[in-house]
Design a protein around this motif. Sequence first.
Motif, short mmCIF file in Angstrom:
data_model
loop_
_atom_site.label_atom_id
_atom_site.label_comp_id
_atom_site.label_asym_id
_atom_site.label_seq_id
_atom_site.Cartn_x
_atom_site.Cartn_y
_atom_site.Cartn_z
N THR A 73 -26.16 12.73 -128.86
CA THR A 73 -25.89 12.31 -130.23
C THR A 73 -25.63 13.55 -131.07
N SER A 74 -25.16 13.34 -132.29
CA SER A 74 -24.91 14.46 -133.18
C SER A 74 -26.21 15.14 -133.61
N ASP A 75 -27.32 14.48 -133.41
CA ASP A 75 -28.62 15.08 -133.73
C ASP A 75 -29.20 15.89 -132.57
N GLY A 76 -28.50 15.90 -131.44
CA GLY A 76 -28.98 16.66 -130.29
C GLY A 76 -29.89 15.87 -129.38
N ASP A 77 -29.95 14.57 -129.57
CA ASP A 77 -30.77 13.72 -128.70
C ASP A 77 -29.93 13.19 -127.55
N LEU A 78 -30.60 12.65 -126.55
CA LEU A 78 -29.95 11.96 -125.44
C LEU A 78 -30.33 10.50 -125.51
N ILE A 79 -29.32 9.63 -125.47
CA ILE A 79 -29.57 8.19 -125.55
C ILE A 79 -28.90 7.49 -124.38
N PRO A 80 -29.39 6.31 -124.00
CA PRO A 80 -28.78 5.59 -122.89
C PRO A 80 -27.31 5.28 -123.14
N ALA A 81 -26.51 5.31 -122.10
CA ALA A 81 -25.08 4.98 -122.20
C ALA A 81 -24.74 4.00 -121.09
N VAL A 82 -24.17 4.46 -119.98
CA VAL A 82 -23.89 3.57 -118.86
C VAL A 82 -25.20 3.00 -118.31
N ALA A 83 -26.25 3.77 -118.42
CA ALA A 83 -27.59 3.26 -118.09
C ALA A 83 -28.20 2.69 -119.37
N SER A 84 -28.91 1.59 -119.24
CA SER A 84 -29.59 1.01 -120.41
C SER A 84 -31.00 1.57 -120.56
N ALA A 85 -31.53 2.12 -119.47
CA ALA A 85 -32.87 2.69 -119.50
C ALA A 85 -33.02 3.67 -118.35
N TYR A 86 -34.00 4.56 -118.47
CA TYR A 86 -34.27 5.52 -117.41
C TYR A 86 -35.75 5.85 -117.40
N GLU A 87 -36.20 6.32 -116.24
CA GLU A 87 -37.61 6.67 -116.09
C GLU A 87 -37.73 7.95 -115.27
N GLU A 88 -38.52 8.88 -115.76
CA GLU A 88 -38.79 10.12 -115.05
C GLU A 88 -40.16 10.02 -114.40
N SER A 89 -40.26 10.40 -113.14
CA SER A 89 -41.54 10.32 -112.45
C SER A 89 -41.73 11.52 -111.54
N GLU A 90 -42.92 11.61 -110.99
CA GLU A 90 -43.31 12.71 -110.11
C GLU A 90 -43.05 14.07 -110.75
N GLY A 91 -43.39 14.14 -112.03
CA GLY A 91 -43.31 15.42 -112.73
C GLY A 91 -41.91 15.96 -112.90
N GLY A 92 -40.93 15.08 -112.95
CA GLY A 92 -39.54 15.51 -113.11
C GLY A 92 -38.79 15.67 -111.81
N LYS A 93 -39.29 15.07 -110.76
CA LYS A 93 -38.60 15.15 -109.47
C LYS A 93 -37.79 13.91 -109.16
N VAL A 94 -38.15 12.77 -109.75
CA VAL A 94 -37.45 11.52 -109.49
C VAL A 94 -37.01 10.90 -110.82
N TYR A 95 -35.72 10.53 -110.88
CA TYR A 95 -35.16 9.89 -112.07
C TYR A 95 -34.57 8.55 -111.66
N THR A 96 -35.05 7.50 -112.29
CA THR A 96 -34.60 6.15 -111.97
C THR A 96 -33.82 5.58 -113.15
N PHE A 97 -32.60 5.12 -112.88
CA PHE A 97 -31.72 4.63 -113.93
C PHE A 97 -31.44 3.14 -113.74
N THR A 98 -31.63 2.39 -114.80
CA THR A 98 -31.26 0.97 -114.81
C THR A 98 -29.90 0.85 -115.46
N LEU A 99 -28.92 0.32 -114.75
CA LEU A 99 -27.56 0.25 -115.26
C LEU A 99 -27.42 -0.85 -116.30
N ARG A 100 -26.64 -0.56 -117.32
CA ARG A 100 -26.39 -1.53 -118.38
C ARG A 100 -25.50 -2.66 -117.85
#
Length: 504
Positions: A73-100
């Motif tokens: 975004t213009s504010d420097g944030d990251l927002i969902p796009a092709v994915a509607s949601a995401y989850e970070e786990s295992e201390g940043g080793k696994v990223y799970t994306f739910t597609l929109r």
Amino acid sequence: MKKGAVKWLLVFMLTTLAVALGGCAGDKEGESSSQITIGIPQDLEDSLDPHKAVAAGTKEVLFNLFEGLVKPTSDGDLIPAVASAYEESEGGKVYTFTLRDGVKFHDGSLVTAEDVKFSLDKCADTSNGGPLVPAFSNIESVTIADDHTVVVTLQEADTEFLAYMTTAIIPKANENPDTNPIGTGPYKYVSRSPQENFIVERFDDYWGEKANIENVTFKICANADSIVMNLEGGSIDMFARVTATQAAELSDKFDVLEGTMNLVQALYLNNAVAPFDDVRVRQALSYAVNPQEIMDIISDGKGTELGSSMFPAFGKYYMEELNDTYQQNFDKAKELLAEAGYPDGFSFTITVPSNYQPHIDTAQVLVEQFANIGVTANIQLVEWDSWLSDVYTDRNFESTVVGVDASSLTGAALLQRFTSTASNNFINYNNADYDTAFANALASTDDAEKTKYYKECETILATDAANVYIQDLPEFVALNKNYTGYEFYPLYVQDIAKLKLVSQ
């Protein structure tokens, strides 16, 4: 090679001589109530494939056609796009994306998990050398959990990895992405006339908020001297990054919006070529330069002095104190040159892309400043495609003035290129301490520790005078008062979807 500047870099580009002489003069065709013509300084010559595009000027246009699983975004944030949601786990080793649900490509096909996996795998592939996205070398696997879920597993945890998921998702079925760009963004590709224009139109099946303006023409204006004439004459409605002088020449038909380019403008030195393989010579040039004087001359004092390869939009990583590493001192510069075996100075060439007036203006001031220490700098203007091939790709140069931007909202986006093995290390910088500090930054999952190592990298670049650092350039956007809605980004992009007619 952002924003306000990354978007700052360098962003800095030319086309053929015929276009340079002709500028972008000519009447706009097909006047309508929902169109805009935007002047750009270079053609999109490297590739229309968003994964292969190198030039900042290409990427800022393609930003309107492509999206990743997330977007900035213009504010420097990251927002969902092709994915509607995401989850970070295992201390940043696994990223799970739910597609929109229901996201369509510009050809009308629905985005599938297969398309997502294909896009990420393509950018991680090393069969032709390094991966297209350097950070993807850390990917262990991209797996499809189900039709709406994609899991990215890393070899080592990386708490910044989400920022790289702005990487464009493209259809697996598209066999010609270099010439037929198909994405999911608010605009879709219509046509390209080499050295003339790049035309897009609103994608009415866009999953999110629709663009306001239906038809957009990016018109190549390689001749910087004709930009004001083309704005006033009506052949273009907008031009980003006009100079302060050009801005002052515009009539009240235009708003001049001011931000920063979000890039690192510097005299980039080929560290593998004599005499720049000697740190004392690089330091001498740094002592000869006064960034504030450059800003005073080329932009009425506006701009932000930089002492290393980081700009203020990156907040916690930016080190203003590095601006004091070198204060203009001609005696110290001459002393260093004598120690390096150049008591009478030397001559060298500054190669500059001829379609970026701020870089040309900066180079001209540098010539005068270097003369004070007996060093003769000669400016060589080249077309943008020549700069890309000779300087950036082949590294056949002594020095160049350009701006380097960040491809993502990470410290690594600006600092990775100076590691000794980086494919985009066009200055041939090689420092074992730097490589170690950068590796430590990547390996750390603690934010404070990661920041500490990134700052160590910045400090090494400054004290080692890897380049002669100058500024994050101010950005002046000339916009016809018939339009409004322009937003600056902390990356080098142009978000045309936000623009609208004043009457809308």
